[in-house]
Scaffold this active site. Sequence first.
Site, PDB file in Angstrom:
ATOM      1  N   ASP A  12       0.741  -1.239  -0.056  1.00  0.00           N
ATOM      2  CA  ASP A  12      -0.091   0.028   0.026  1.00  0.00           C
ATOM      3  C   ASP A  12       0.914   1.112   0.138  1.00  0.00           C
ATOM      4  O   ASP A  12       2.038   1.203   0.287  1.00  0.00           O
ATOM      5  CB  ASP A  12      -0.810   0.025   1.205  1.00  0.00           C
ATOM      6  CG  ASP A  12      -1.466   1.144   1.537  1.00  0.00           C
ATOM      7  OD1 ASP A  12      -2.260   1.628   0.484  1.00  0.00           O
ATOM      8  OD2 ASP A  12      -1.311   1.765   2.508  1.00  0.00           O
ATOM      9  N   ASP A  14      -0.195   5.310   1.078  1.00  0.00           N
ATOM     10  CA  ASP A  14      -0.304   6.202   2.208  1.00  0.00           C
ATOM     11  C   ASP A  14      -0.299   5.617   3.413  1.00  0.00           C
ATOM     12  O   ASP A  14      -1.094   4.437   3.583  1.00  0.00           O
ATOM     13  CB  ASP A  14      -1.607   6.879   1.911  1.00  0.00           C
ATOM     14  CG  ASP A  14      -1.613   7.928   0.768  1.00  0.00           C
ATOM     15  OD1 ASP A  14      -0.578   8.705   0.928  1.00  0.00           O
ATOM     16  OD2 ASP A  14      -2.423   7.878  -0.203  1.00  0.00           O
ATOM     17  N   THR A 105      -2.607   1.033  -4.237  1.00  0.00           N
ATOM     18  CA  THR A 105      -3.054   2.180  -3.678  1.00  0.00           C
ATOM     19  C   THR A 105      -4.420   2.580  -4.094  1.00  0.00           C
ATOM     20  O   THR A 105      -4.888   2.232  -5.262  1.00  0.00           O
ATOM     21  CB  THR A 105      -2.074   3.198  -4.137  1.00  0.00           C
ATOM     22  OG1 THR A 105      -2.470   4.394  -3.322  1.00  0.00           O
ATOM     23  CG2 THR A 105      -2.044   3.555  -5.421  1.00  0.00           C
ATOM     24  N   SER A 106      -5.156   3.096  -3.217  1.00  0.00           N
ATOM     25  CA  SER A 106      -6.381   3.704  -3.422  1.00  0.00           C
ATOM     26  C   SER A 106      -6.336   4.873  -3.864  1.00  0.00           C
ATOM     27  O   SER A 106      -7.422   5.664  -4.390  1.00  0.00           O
ATOM     28  CB  SER A 106      -7.182   3.665  -2.157  1.00  0.00           C
ATOM     29  OG  SER A 106      -7.421   2.280  -1.566  1.00  0.00           O
ATOM     30  N   LYS A 137     -10.764  -1.051  -1.742  1.00  0.00           N
ATOM     31  CA  LYS A 137     -10.436  -1.430  -0.321  1.00  0.00           C
ATOM     32  C   LYS A 137     -11.526  -1.307   0.494  1.00  0.00           C
ATOM     33  O   LYS A 137     -12.023  -0.100   0.561  1.00  0.00           O
ATOM     34  CB  LYS A 137      -9.181  -1.212   0.101  1.00  0.00           C
ATOM     35  CG  LYS A 137      -7.769  -1.718  -0.556  1.00  0.00           C
ATOM     36  CD  LYS A 137      -6.606  -0.627  -0.213  1.00  0.00           C
ATOM     37  CE  LYS A 137      -5.426  -1.078  -1.115  1.00  0.00           C
ATOM     38  NZ  LYS A 137      -4.070  -0.241  -0.383  1.00  0.00           N
ATOM     39  N   ASP A 162      -1.748  -0.512   6.316  1.00  0.00           N
ATOM     40  CA  ASP A 162      -1.697   0.014   7.556  1.00  0.00           C
ATOM     41  C   ASP A 162      -3.202   0.203   8.028  1.00  0.00           C
ATOM     42  O   ASP A 162      -3.359   0.609   9.217  1.00  0.00           O
ATOM     43  CB  ASP A 162      -0.981   1.270   7.486  1.00  0.00           C
ATOM     44  CG  ASP A 162      -1.689   2.500   6.918  1.00  0.00           C
ATOM     45  OD1 ASP A 162      -1.908   3.549   7.327  1.00  0.00           O
ATOM     46  OD2 ASP A 162      -2.033   2.310   5.505  1.00  0.00           O
TER      47      ASP A 162
END
Length: 227
Positions: A12, A14, A105-106, A137, A162
Site C-alpha cells: 500500500d 499512504d 493504492t487507493s 479496499k 496500515d
Amino acid sequence: MPLLQAHTLLFDMDGTLVDSTALVESTWAGFCERHGLDLAEVLAFAHGRPTRETVHHFVTDAPLAASETRRLVAHEESETTGITAIPGAAGLLAALPPGSWAVVTSASRTLAEVRLGAAGLPMPEMLVSADDISRGKPDPEGYLRAARLLGRAPRDTIVFEDSPAGIRAGLASGARTVVIGTCTAHDHEAERYPDFHGFRVTPAGPSHPGVTLTVPEPVGDSRLVRR
C-alpha cells in the site's frame, strides 16, 4: 531474527510507504467544514479507500459529490507539504530485486506518482491505482490484480498495509498480510511492525528463489502470529 519470504511484495502507499497524514487530515477537514460533517467519522471511513468512494458515502447528491471529488483530487495532486517516507521504506525498496514488488493504492495514478516522488521513493515497475479497479479496499480486487499481472498466485505474495480497510483487502486476497503502523485490530491474523526500520533484504536461497527479508520481532499481540 525472523524471516519473511515470498515471490512478490505488494505495498500500500499512504501510511505504509508514505507518511501523508497531516495533508490527508487537512484535506478532509476542509471537506467536513463545507458539508457539516464530523472529521473523526470521515477519517475513520476514508483511510485506505479511494477519494470518490468516501465522498459518495457522505454526499448523497450525485452532481455535488462528483464536483467535490474533482475538487479534492485536484488539491491532493497539487499539494505535497509535509509528505515524507515511512522510516526504512526508501532503503528497503532500493534493495529489492527488479520486478519483485508493486504498489497497490487507493490513490489515483497521478497522485501516487506525486506522493512517491515527494517522499523520495522509487516508482515501481507495477502500480495498481484507483484508476485500474472498480472496487476499492476492503475489496481485494487491487491485490488480486497486482498478483495476476505479476504472474503470481496471491498465496505467493506478502501484502504490506496500515489501514483496517487495506488489511482486510490483503487478508481477503489470500496473501500473507503484514501491518505497518499502529492498527491493532488484526494482530491475531497478521504480524505488525511500527515501520520498516531493521528490515533487510537477504539473498534468497536455492530452495526459495523469491524475496527474503530479515525483520525484527513483530510488536504487540502480533508476536503470536506464526506462519
